[in-house]
Design an enzyme around this catalytic site. Structure first.
Site, PDB file in Angstrom:
ATOM      1  N   CYS A 112       0.814  -1.225   0.000  1.00 43.18           N
ATOM      2  CA  CYS A 112       0.000   0.000   0.000  1.00 43.18           C
ATOM      3  C   CYS A 112       0.843   1.269   0.000  1.00 43.18           C
ATOM      4  O   CYS A 112       0.348   2.351  -0.280  1.00 43.18           O
ATOM      5  CB  CYS A 112      -0.930   0.017   1.214  1.00 43.18           C
ATOM      6  SG  CYS A 112      -1.903  -1.475   1.348  1.00 43.18           S
ATOM      7  N   HIS A 251      -3.374   6.911   3.393  1.00 42.30           N
ATOM      8  CA  HIS A 251      -3.775   5.641   2.797  1.00 42.30           C
ATOM      9  C   HIS A 251      -5.174   5.291   3.308  1.00 42.30           C
ATOM     10  O   HIS A 251      -5.489   5.490   4.479  1.00 42.30           O
ATOM     11  CB  HIS A 251      -2.770   4.547   3.161  1.00 42.30           C
ATOM     12  CG  HIS A 251      -3.198   3.204   2.674  1.00 42.30           C
ATOM     13  ND1 HIS A 251      -3.625   2.998   1.379  1.00 42.30           N
ATOM     14  CD2 HIS A 251      -3.302   2.002   3.307  1.00 42.30           C
ATOM     15  CE1 HIS A 251      -3.962   1.729   1.244  1.00 42.30           C
ATOM     16  NE2 HIS A 251      -3.778   1.111   2.399  1.00 42.30           N
ATOM     17  N   ASN A 281     -10.144  -0.176   0.287  1.00 43.38           N
ATOM     18  CA  ASN A 281      -8.685  -0.106   0.252  1.00 43.38           C
ATOM     19  C   ASN A 281      -8.200  -0.610  -1.115  1.00 43.38           C
ATOM     20  O   ASN A 281      -8.409  -1.771  -1.452  1.00 43.38           O
ATOM     21  CB  ASN A 281      -8.145  -0.965   1.397  1.00 43.38           C
ATOM     22  CG  ASN A 281      -6.629  -1.008   1.475  1.00 43.38           C
ATOM     23  OD1 ASN A 281      -5.932  -0.564   0.565  1.00 43.38           O
ATOM     24  ND2 ASN A 281      -6.126  -1.569   2.551  1.00 43.38           N
TER      25      ASN A 281
HETATM   26  O1  UT7 Z   1      -3.723  -1.565   3.562  1.00 41.70           O
HETATM   27  C1  UT7 Z   1      -3.110  -2.032   4.714  1.00 41.70           C
HETATM   28  C2  UT7 Z   1      -3.638  -3.239   5.225  1.00 41.70           C
HETATM   29  N1  UT7 Z   1      -4.707  -3.407   6.068  1.00 41.70           N
HETATM   30  C3  UT7 Z   1      -5.186  -2.633   7.058  1.00 41.70           C
HETATM   31  O2  UT7 Z   1      -4.811  -1.535   7.268  1.00 41.70           O
HETATM   32  C4  UT7 Z   1      -6.200  -3.255   7.949  1.00 41.70           C
HETATM   33  C5  UT7 Z   1      -5.980  -2.901   9.390  1.00 41.70           C
HETATM   34  N2  UT7 Z   1      -6.950  -3.532  10.229  1.00 41.70           N
HETATM   35  C6  UT7 Z   1      -8.254  -3.212  10.243  1.00 41.70           C
HETATM   36  O3  UT7 Z   1      -8.691  -2.354   9.511  1.00 41.70           O
HETATM   37  C7  UT7 Z   1      -9.137  -3.905  11.245  1.00 41.70           C
HETATM   38  O4  UT7 Z   1      -8.366  -4.654  12.136  1.00 41.70           O
HETATM   39  C8  UT7 Z   1     -10.221  -4.819  10.592  1.00 41.70           C
HETATM   40  C9  UT7 Z   1     -11.246  -3.966   9.877  1.00 41.70           C
HETATM   41  C10 UT7 Z   1      -9.557  -5.767   9.616  1.00 41.70           C
HETATM   42  C11 UT7 Z   1     -10.932  -5.621  11.668  1.00 41.70           C
HETATM   43  O5  UT7 Z   1     -11.503  -4.755  12.618  1.00 41.70           O
HETATM   44  P1  UT7 Z   1     -11.287  -5.001  14.182  1.00 41.70           P
HETATM   45  O6  UT7 Z   1     -12.073  -3.989  14.860  1.00 41.70           O
HETATM   46  O7  UT7 Z   1      -9.811  -5.050  14.422  1.00 41.70           O
HETATM   47  O8  UT7 Z   1     -11.962  -6.400  14.370  1.00 41.70           O
HETATM   48  P2  UT7 Z   1     -11.322  -7.751  14.903  1.00 41.70           P
HETATM   49  O9  UT7 Z   1     -10.404  -8.340  13.894  1.00 41.70           O
HETATM   50  O10 UT7 Z   1     -10.774  -7.505  16.269  1.00 41.70           O
HETATM   51  O11 UT7 Z   1     -12.617  -8.638  15.026  1.00 41.70           O
HETATM   52  C12 UT7 Z   1     -13.658  -8.323  15.919  1.00 41.70           C
HETATM   53  C13 UT7 Z   1     -14.824  -9.273  15.649  1.00 41.70           C
HETATM   54  C14 UT7 Z   1     -14.398 -10.735  15.514  1.00 41.70           C
HETATM   55  O12 UT7 Z   1     -15.395 -11.536  16.109  1.00 41.70           O
HETATM   56  P3  UT7 Z   1     -15.196 -12.181  17.553  1.00 41.70           P
HETATM   57  O13 UT7 Z   1     -13.973 -13.028  17.405  1.00 41.70           O
HETATM   58  O14 UT7 Z   1     -14.996 -11.026  18.478  1.00 41.70           O
HETATM   59  O15 UT7 Z   1     -16.451 -12.931  17.749  1.00 41.70           O
HETATM   60  C15 UT7 Z   1     -14.393 -10.946  14.031  1.00 41.70           C
HETATM   61  O16 UT7 Z   1     -14.616 -12.301  13.683  1.00 41.70           O
HETATM   62  O17 UT7 Z   1     -15.438  -8.918  14.392  1.00 41.70           O
HETATM   63  C16 UT7 Z   1     -15.548 -10.091  13.590  1.00 41.70           C
HETATM   64  N3  UT7 Z   1     -15.492  -9.705  12.184  1.00 41.70           N
HETATM   65  C17 UT7 Z   1     -16.576  -9.429  11.462  1.00 41.70           C
HETATM   66  N4  UT7 Z   1     -17.879  -9.384  11.761  1.00 41.70           N
HETATM   67  C18 UT7 Z   1     -18.741  -9.042  10.788  1.00 41.70           C
HETATM   68  C19 UT7 Z   1     -14.396  -9.589  11.410  1.00 41.70           C
HETATM   69  N5  UT7 Z   1     -14.762  -9.242  10.170  1.00 41.70           N
HETATM   70  C20 UT7 Z   1     -16.096  -9.127  10.169  1.00 41.70           C
HETATM   71  C21 UT7 Z   1     -17.045  -8.787   9.189  1.00 41.70           C
HETATM   72  N6  UT7 Z   1     -18.342  -8.757   9.530  1.00 41.70           N
HETATM   73  N7  UT7 Z   1     -16.692  -8.486   7.924  1.00 41.70           N
END
Ligand code: UT7
Length: 331
Positions: A112, A251, A281
């Site tokens: 990115c 970004h 993204n």
């Molecule tokens: O370009 C550079 C690369 N990438 C990034 O910059 C991404 C950086 N990270 C992020 O943007 C965030 O970490 C995410 C958007 C990927 C995830 O958000 P988060 O607030 O960190 O969520 P999490 O991974 O801590 O997950 C929280 C919960 C989980 O459920 P449990 O385990 O608490 O029951 C996930 O399974 O949210 C769940 N979850 C979803 N639920 C509904 C993860 N993805 C989804 C989804 N829909 N699409």
């Protein structure tokens, strides 16, 4: 001698994939995606469109904006993690289609952060006096490496391309730029198969290892911290305070990352350009598409200080400060 941004362009596919449509594909919901990421929809290339097609459209538009002919281009850099082929370079495909016969051409991969890395390389060639006109493109078809059965990643990514023409000039320009990397975080964001470590095989395909794998929470923490640190370093190098930045183009990975980083920098939301709600993204394409859109929408005027800041796989990061000297344009 400065590197001056004299032309910008971008291209995104027509097809829109909304959060509501994703609800039909994986166990997710619109509200979660909007609250946790800020993304509402993203663009998806049709089966006949590859990265070079989007890159070419963005490049043509940037050259037209700059009033530069293909023959004047000395170097073409394409930043991408989704090249048409492992080789030849996507940049060579662009050179062929443009008929830019005087240009050297290569791809670079800094995920990115690729567009900022590209600007950094272009700036070196220009300030050394080697080249006068360089086309820097960030282009991706991330939909080709996104696993639409994995809700952790498939809601995040989209396709698009942005391009900039940099020329040697006496007026500033690019005031400061830094790029950096921390390979210790390489496994946090990875496309595991298809390279020499895990060549494509029936097993790698069955295990869905040709798609993006990401440890989202760790990347999130890294992003917020490095965006602040890197932005402060380039601003200091340019002799500026965060309060003097007219527009920040971060970004576009997650609205919460952007909000946290800007809060740490003391830069209000009114000075941040955000388009991830419409595009998600787009990796290396995110910053040049946002910059190009901001310019086309008249958000930039001569004399403005623009801060670009990004992070991504590698892990990598980069930031750049530009003194804007293009006339404002409107759609
Ligand atoms: O370009 C550079 C690369 N990438 C990034 O910059 C991404 C950086 N990270 C992020 O943007 C965030 O970490 C995410 C958007 C990927 C995830 O958000 P988060 O607030 O960190 O969520 P999490 O991974 O801590 O997950 C929280 C919960 C989980 O459920 P449990 O385990 O608490 O029951 C996930 O399974 O949210 C769940 N979850 C979803 N639920 C509904 C993860 N993805 C989804 C989804 N829909 N699409």
């Amino acid at each position: 001698m400065y590197s001056v941004l004299t032309g910008l362009g971008y291209a995104v596919p027509d097809r829109v994939l909304t959060n509501v449509q994703l609800e039909q594909m994986v166990d997710t919901d619109n509200e979660w995606i909007v609250q946790r990421t800020g993304i509402r929809e993203r663009r998806i290339a049709d089966a006949s469109t590859a990265t070079s097609d989007l890159a070419l459209a963005a490049a043509r538009s940037a050259l037209a904006d700059a009033g530069v002919s293909a023959a004047e281009v000395d170097l073409i850099i394409v930043a991408t993690v989704t090249p048409d082929y492992a080789f030849p370079a996507t940049a060579c495909l662009i050179q062929r289609e443009l008929g830019a016969w005087n240009a050297a051409a290569f791809d670079l991969e800094a995920a990115c952060t690729g567009f900022i890395y590209g600007l950094g390389i272009a700036d070196q060639f220009i300030r050394a006096g080697t080249y006068r006109t360089i086309l820097v493109i960030g282009a991706e078809t991330l939909s080709r490496i996104t696993d639409y059965t994995d809700r952790n990643t498939c809601v995040l990514f989209g396709d698009g391309a942005g391009a900039a023409v940099l020329r040697a000039g006496e007026e500033p320009g690019l005031l400061g730029l830094e790029i950096g990397a921390d390979g210790r975080g390489g496994e946090l964001l990875v496309l595991p198969a298809g390279g020499s470590r895990n060549p494509a095989s029936r097993e790698t395909v069955a295990a869905r290892r040709h798609y993006i794998h990401m440890a989202g929470r760790e990347v999130f923490k890294f992003a917020v911290k490095i965006m602040e640190e890197s932005a402060l370093r380039v601003l200091a190098r340019a002799g500026l305070q965060p309060g003097e930045v007219d527009l920040i183009i971060p970004h576009q990975a997650n609205a919460r990352i952007i909000d946290s980083a800007c809060k740490r920098l003391g830069i209000g939301r009114d000075r941040v350009y955000v388009n991830l709600d419409r595009y998600g993204n787009m990796s290396a394409a995110s910053i040049p598409v946002a910059l190009s859109e901001a310019s086309a929408r008249g958000k930039l005027k001569p004399g403005d200080y623009v801060l670009l800041v990004g992070f991504g796989g590698g892990l990598t990061w980069g930031a750049a400060v530009i003194k804007w000297n293009k006339e404002a344009k409107h759609d």
